[in-house]
Motif scaffolding. Sequence first.
Motif, PDB file in Angstrom:
ATOM      1  N   MET A   1       0.837  -1.177   0.000  1.00 49.85           N
ATOM      2  CA  MET A   1       0.000   0.000   0.000  1.00 49.85           C
ATOM      3  C   MET A   1       0.883   1.242   0.000  1.00 49.85           C
ATOM      4  N   LYS A   2       0.552   2.183  -0.874  1.00 50.06           N
ATOM      5  CA  LYS A   2       1.357   3.384  -1.017  1.00 50.06           C
ATOM      6  C   LYS A   2       1.113   4.348   0.135  1.00 50.06           C
ATOM      7  N   LYS A   3       2.192   4.936   0.579  1.00 53.99           N
ATOM      8  CA  LYS A   3       2.106   5.925   1.637  1.00 53.99           C
ATOM      9  C   LYS A   3       1.472   7.213   1.081  1.00 53.99           C
ATOM     10  N   ARG A   4       0.659   7.874   1.886  1.00 53.92           N
ATOM     11  CA  ARG A   4       0.001   9.112   1.452  1.00 53.92           C
ATOM     12  C   ARG A   4       1.044  10.194   1.197  1.00 53.92           C
ATOM     13  N   SER A   5       0.935  10.861   0.051  1.00 58.02           N
ATOM     14  CA  SER A   5       1.871  11.919  -0.278  1.00 58.02           C
ATOM     15  C   SER A   5       1.405  13.237   0.332  1.00 58.02           C
ATOM     16  N   ILE A   6       2.293  14.177   0.397  1.00 49.48           N
ATOM     17  CA  ILE A   6       1.964  15.492   0.931  1.00 49.48           C
ATOM     18  C   ILE A   6       0.947  16.172   0.030  1.00 49.48           C
ATOM     19  N   LYS A   7       1.102  15.998  -1.272  1.00 47.40           N
ATOM     20  CA  LYS A   7       0.163  16.593  -2.227  1.00 47.40           C
ATOM     21  C   LYS A   7      -1.247  16.056  -2.003  1.00 47.40           C
ATOM     22  N   ASN A   8      -1.356  14.754  -1.836  1.00 47.59           N
ATOM     23  CA  ASN A   8      -2.673  14.149  -1.614  1.00 47.59           C
ATOM     24  C   ASN A   8      -3.283  14.624  -0.294  1.00 47.59           C
ATOM     25  N   THR A   9      -2.475  14.777   0.731  1.00 42.36           N
ATOM     26  CA  THR A   9      -2.956  15.276   2.012  1.00 42.36           C
ATOM     27  C   THR A   9      -3.479  16.696   1.877  1.00 42.36           C
ATOM     28  N   ARG A  10      -2.770  17.531   1.142  1.00 46.02           N
ATOM     29  CA  ARG A  10      -3.218  18.912   0.926  1.00 46.02           C
ATOM     30  C   ARG A  10      -4.522  18.954   0.138  1.00 46.02           C
ATOM     31  N   ILE A  11      -4.633  18.114  -0.867  1.00 49.12           N
ATOM     32  CA  ILE A  11      -5.867  18.066  -1.660  1.00 49.12           C
ATOM     33  C   ILE A  11      -7.028  17.620  -0.783  1.00 49.12           C
ATOM     34  N   ASN A  12      -6.803  16.605   0.066  1.00 49.39           N
ATOM     35  CA  ASN A  12      -7.852  16.146   0.981  1.00 49.39           C
ATOM     36  C   ASN A  12      -8.333  17.281   1.879  1.00 49.39           C
ATOM     37  N   GLU A  13      -7.402  18.044   2.432  1.00 43.92           N
ATOM     38  CA  GLU A  13      -7.762  19.137   3.328  1.00 43.92           C
ATOM     39  C   GLU A  13      -8.516  20.240   2.594  1.00 43.92           C
ATOM     40  N   GLU A  14      -8.080  20.561   1.382  1.00 43.15           N
ATOM     41  CA  GLU A  14      -8.739  21.615   0.611  1.00 43.15           C
ATOM     42  C   GLU A  14     -10.152  21.205   0.205  1.00 43.15           C
ATOM     43  N   VAL A  15     -10.311  19.965  -0.233  1.00 47.09           N
ATOM     44  CA  VAL A  15     -11.643  19.478  -0.606  1.00 47.09           C
ATOM     45  C   VAL A  15     -12.547  19.428   0.625  1.00 47.09           C
ATOM     46  N   LEU A  16     -12.015  19.020   1.769  1.00 50.83           N
ATOM     47  CA  LEU A  16     -12.790  18.998   3.008  1.00 50.83           C
ATOM     48  C   LEU A  16     -13.274  20.405   3.367  1.00 50.83           C
ATOM     49  N   ARG A  17     -12.391  21.388   3.283  1.00 52.52           N
ATOM     50  CA  ARG A  17     -12.748  22.764   3.628  1.00 52.52           C
ATOM     51  C   ARG A  17     -13.841  23.292   2.688  1.00 52.52           C
ATOM     52  N   GLU A  18     -13.664  23.090   1.393  1.00 51.91           N
ATOM     53  CA  GLU A  18     -14.644  23.604   0.432  1.00 51.91           C
ATOM     54  C   GLU A  18     -15.969  22.856   0.514  1.00 51.91           C
ATOM     55  N   LEU A  19     -15.913  21.550   0.737  1.00 52.66           N
ATOM     56  CA  LEU A  19     -17.133  20.762   0.877  1.00 52.66           C
ATOM     57  C   LEU A  19     -17.920  21.202   2.110  1.00 52.66           C
ATOM     58  N   SER A  20     -17.223  21.503   3.177  1.00 52.76           N
ATOM     59  CA  SER A  20     -17.883  22.014   4.385  1.00 52.76           C
ATOM     60  C   SER A  20     -18.578  23.339   4.107  1.00 52.76           C
ATOM     61  N   ASN A  21     -17.900  24.220   3.379  1.00 56.99           N
ATOM     62  CA  ASN A  21     -18.497  25.508   3.032  1.00 56.99           C
ATOM     63  C   ASN A  21     -19.728  25.337   2.146  1.00 56.99           C
ATOM     64  N   ILE A  22     -19.659  24.425   1.204  1.00 58.05           N
ATOM     65  CA  ILE A  22     -20.789  24.178   0.310  1.00 58.05           C
ATOM     66  C   ILE A  22     -21.979  23.633   1.090  1.00 58.05           C
TER      67      ILE A  22
END
Length: 117
Positions: A1-22
């Motif tokens: 199993m691939k370790k989570r990359s920093i880029k993927n972690t940032r995308i997860n956080e950004e999508v979470l923030r915007e989804l919460s706002n929506i």
Amino acid sequence: MKKRSIKNTRINEEVLRELSNILRGDIKDPRVSPLCSVVAVEVAPDLKTAKAYISVLGDEKTQADTMEGLKSSAGYIRKKLASNVNLRNTPEIHFILDQSIEYGVRMSKMIDEVNGQ
């Protein structure tokens, strides 16, 4: 199993923030409870799909209605997400009911009852 990359972690956080706002401001579906929140988001590395874990405060009927309302408005949510987040692909969102907060509250009450006796 691939370790989570920093880029993927940032995308997860950004999508979470915007989804919460929506969910907080843009959804007008009466089935969606105002007491729902996004607990976590897992975006696939290819940016095609995303799992959004949703917590709903209320009884089982409220939770079921909220999940049904979110699934029916998934296209609108995806469109708003695409306009707010600059990604190569806008992920298709799958909503999953997360009951961990409710479980924690119930366990806390049970512990308080045992300690109170």
